[in-house]
Scaffold this motif. Sequence first.
Motif, PDB file in Angstrom:
ATOM      1  N   TRP A  31      10.102 -14.227   3.406  1.00  0.00           N
ATOM      2  CA  TRP A  31       8.923 -13.295   3.229  1.00  0.00           C
ATOM      3  C   TRP A  31       8.709 -12.345   4.189  1.00  0.00           C
ATOM      4  N   ALA A  32       8.523 -11.118   3.750  1.00  0.00           N
ATOM      5  CA  ALA A  32       7.923  -9.805   4.574  1.00  0.00           C
ATOM      6  C   ALA A  32       6.512  -9.801   4.311  1.00  0.00           C
ATOM      7  N   GLY A  33       5.406  -9.832   5.329  1.00  0.00           N
ATOM      8  CA  GLY A  33       4.151  -9.812   4.935  1.00  0.00           C
ATOM      9  C   GLY A  33       3.386 -11.064   5.692  1.00  0.00           C
ATOM     10  N   PRO A  34       2.301 -10.824   5.512  1.00  0.00           N
ATOM     11  CA  PRO A  34       1.385 -10.158   4.036  1.00  0.00           C
ATOM     12  C   PRO A  34       1.105  -8.656   4.657  1.00  0.00           C
ATOM     13  N   TYR A  35       1.099  -7.854   3.733  1.00  0.00           N
ATOM     14  CA  TYR A  35       1.012  -6.461   3.826  1.00  0.00           C
ATOM     15  C   TYR A  35      -0.395  -6.087   3.572  1.00  0.00           C
ATOM     16  N   MET A  36      -0.975  -6.758   2.655  1.00  0.00           N
ATOM     17  CA  MET A  36      -2.358  -6.644   2.310  1.00  0.00           C
ATOM     18  C   MET A  36      -3.065  -7.841   1.720  1.00  0.00           C
ATOM     19  N   VAL A  37      -4.257  -7.896   1.559  1.00  0.00           N
ATOM     20  CA  VAL A  37      -5.012  -9.067   1.121  1.00  0.00           C
ATOM     21  C   VAL A  37      -5.691  -8.725  -0.509  1.00  0.00           C
ATOM     22  N   SER A  38      -5.578  -9.973  -1.083  1.00  0.00           N
ATOM     23  CA  SER A  38      -6.034  -9.795  -2.356  1.00  0.00           C
ATOM     24  C   SER A  38      -6.715 -10.982  -2.908  1.00  0.00           C
ATOM     25  N   ARG A  39      -7.851 -10.751  -3.733  1.00  0.00           N
ATOM     26  CA  ARG A  39      -8.644 -11.750  -4.134  1.00  0.00           C
ATOM     27  C   ARG A  39      -8.319 -12.175  -5.777  1.00  0.00           C
ATOM     28  N   GLN A  40      -7.935 -13.395  -5.878  1.00  0.00           N
ATOM     29  CA  GLN A  40      -7.425 -13.988  -7.248  1.00  0.00           C
ATOM     30  C   GLN A  40      -8.864 -14.510  -7.873  1.00  0.00           C
ATOM     31  N   VAL A  41      -9.371 -14.041  -8.882  1.00  0.00           N
ATOM     32  CA  VAL A  41     -10.762 -14.182  -9.397  1.00  0.00           C
ATOM     33  C   VAL A  41     -10.736 -14.579 -10.922  1.00  0.00           C
ATOM     34  N   VAL A  42     -11.771 -15.021 -11.192  1.00  0.00           N
ATOM     35  CA  VAL A  42     -12.376 -15.380 -12.663  1.00  0.00           C
ATOM     36  C   VAL A  42     -13.062 -14.309 -13.221  1.00  0.00           C
ATOM     37  N   ALA A  43     -12.680 -13.743 -14.460  1.00  0.00           N
ATOM     38  CA  ALA A  43     -13.629 -12.689 -15.262  1.00  0.00           C
ATOM     39  C   ALA A  43     -13.748 -13.115 -16.629  1.00  0.00           C
ATOM     40  N   VAL A  44     -15.294 -12.642 -16.885  1.00  0.00           N
ATOM     41  CA  VAL A  44     -15.667 -13.179 -18.142  1.00  0.00           C
ATOM     42  C   VAL A  44     -16.064 -12.031 -19.071  1.00  0.00           C
ATOM     43  N   ASP A  45     -16.514 -12.018 -20.279  1.00  0.00           N
ATOM     44  CA  ASP A  45     -17.051 -10.970 -21.056  1.00  0.00           C
ATOM     45  C   ASP A  45     -18.482 -10.711 -20.393  1.00  0.00           C
ATOM     46  N   ALA A  46     -18.929  -9.404 -20.248  1.00  0.00           N
ATOM     47  CA  ALA A  46     -20.288  -8.992 -19.652  1.00  0.00           C
ATOM     48  C   ALA A  46     -21.306  -9.887 -20.039  1.00  0.00           C
ATOM     49  N   GLU A  73     -17.517 -16.156  -6.821  1.00  0.00           N
ATOM     50  CA  GLU A  73     -16.586 -16.938  -5.980  1.00  0.00           C
ATOM     51  C   GLU A  73     -15.355 -16.883  -6.156  1.00  0.00           C
ATOM     52  N   PRO A  74     -14.393 -16.270  -5.379  1.00  0.00           N
ATOM     53  CA  PRO A  74     -13.012 -16.335  -5.749  1.00  0.00           C
ATOM     54  C   PRO A  74     -12.259 -17.550  -5.596  1.00  0.00           C
ATOM     55  N   LEU A  75     -11.163 -17.309  -6.754  1.00  0.00           N
ATOM     56  CA  LEU A  75     -10.450 -18.523  -6.790  1.00  0.00           C
ATOM     57  C   LEU A  75      -9.720 -18.882  -5.396  1.00  0.00           C
ATOM     58  N   LEU A  76      -9.064 -17.620  -4.697  1.00  0.00           N
ATOM     59  CA  LEU A  76      -8.305 -17.825  -3.823  1.00  0.00           C
ATOM     60  C   LEU A  76      -8.177 -16.358  -3.178  1.00  0.00           C
ATOM     61  N   VAL A  77      -8.394 -16.256  -1.954  1.00  0.00           N
ATOM     62  CA  VAL A  77      -8.266 -14.971  -1.006  1.00  0.00           C
ATOM     63  C   VAL A  77      -6.772 -15.360  -0.544  1.00  0.00           C
ATOM     64  N   THR A  78      -5.695 -14.414  -0.756  1.00  0.00           N
ATOM     65  CA  THR A  78      -4.544 -14.450  -0.281  1.00  0.00           C
ATOM     66  C   THR A  78      -3.624 -13.364   0.173  1.00  0.00           C
ATOM     67  N   GLY A  79      -2.677 -13.631   0.886  1.00  0.00           N
ATOM     68  CA  GLY A  79      -1.851 -12.139   1.299  1.00  0.00           C
ATOM     69  C   GLY A  79      -0.611 -12.092   0.272  1.00  0.00           C
ATOM     70  N   LEU A  80      -0.374 -10.880   0.067  1.00  0.00           N
ATOM     71  CA  LEU A  80       0.859 -10.299  -0.736  1.00  0.00           C
ATOM     72  C   LEU A  80       1.966  -9.979   0.086  1.00  0.00           C
ATOM     73  N   GLY A  81       2.818 -10.395  -0.318  1.00  0.00           N
ATOM     74  CA  GLY A  81       4.120 -10.272   0.371  1.00  0.00           C
ATOM     75  C   GLY A  81       5.380  -9.795  -0.567  1.00  0.00           C
ATOM     76  N   VAL A  82       6.381  -9.733   0.029  1.00  0.00           N
ATOM     77  CA  VAL A  82       7.831  -9.263  -0.620  1.00  0.00           C
ATOM     78  C   VAL A  82       8.591 -10.493  -0.379  1.00  0.00           C
ATOM     79  N   ALA A  83       9.344 -11.115  -1.267  1.00  0.00           N
ATOM     80  CA  ALA A  83      10.077 -12.240  -1.430  1.00  0.00           C
ATOM     81  C   ALA A  83      11.484 -11.836  -1.461  1.00  0.00           C
ATOM     82  N   PHE A  84      12.321 -12.379  -0.547  1.00  0.00           N
ATOM     83  CA  PHE A  84      13.632 -12.381  -0.510  1.00  0.00           C
ATOM     84  C   PHE A  84      14.147 -13.965  -0.537  1.00  0.00           C
ATOM     85  N   ALA A  85      15.721 -13.864  -1.018  1.00  0.00           N
ATOM     86  CA  ALA A  85      16.010 -15.279  -1.394  1.00  0.00           C
ATOM     87  C   ALA A  85      16.266 -15.985  -0.110  1.00  0.00           C
TER      88      ALA A  85
END
Length: 275
Positions: free
Chosen positions: A117-132, A217-229
């Motif tokens: 991995w290279a990273g994390p270079y930024m943070v992201s929230r995985q969330v659930v969304a529903v109809d308004a 409430e987020p499902l997960l707060v995670t780091g985003l990265g770049v994946a190499f073999a």
Amino acid sequence: MKHRISRRAFLRGCTLLAASAAVGSLTSCGGTDAKDSGLPTIIVGSDTYPPYIYLNNDGVPAGIDVEIATEAFRRMGYAARFESIDWEQKTNLVESGTIDCIWGCFSMDGREEVYRWAGPYMVSRQVVAVDADSSIRTFSDLARKTIAVQSTGKPEELFLSGSDPRLPQTVEVFSIEDRNVQYAMMACGYVDAIAAHETGILQYMKDNSVEFRILEEPLLVTGLGVAFAKNDSRGLDHQLNDTFAQMRTDGTLEQILGKYLEHASQYLEVDTLGA
């Protein structure tokens, strides 16, 4: 219970109008800059996920990850070329050398030992969304409801593994090959909820003038990265980590994120992950 829906099967069952805005795929990712620069080429495998990677009105790859990758690899002496891939085959593609790396709003959490991995270079929230207007307000309200997730993505893993006690085991999970189809499934009334990166959901709402409600409430707060073999011995992961540090220090990362996201600096708080 898990259901797996292909893009073709979904389009047969839903109106073309609802699906058309959601299934615009990254069908051509090879840019001319990589060919004309004279630099050795790095092939970046990804799929469509605005605002991270998509084709602009001229058919040219654009987005957060495109800009970061282009600048980072330029500093490393390479030209980035973006190739659309079958996201489910990403590991096979990078391990076979068909692509050099996987880059496209890719969560590192739980995959730390699968790639270099290279990273994390930024943070992201995985969330659930529903109809308004949905009555779903919390994770517990998802009991006996339906949710669409991308196949092989982190939300799919969380809902199917039973490892997160916050998530009811009676949720009916629809796994989608093309993550863009999730939005159209909810618009068609096929599912009660979707789960994805919050930034992707917000971008879809903005682009299509629709209103979803994101659960607090987020499902997960995670780091985003770049994946190499794992067997990639070129050291590109280490070089890219060093380049990310330079781009963070000189303000380049915040400048790029600020073109697409409000409060850009909060997405760079990678040191807070796991705190």
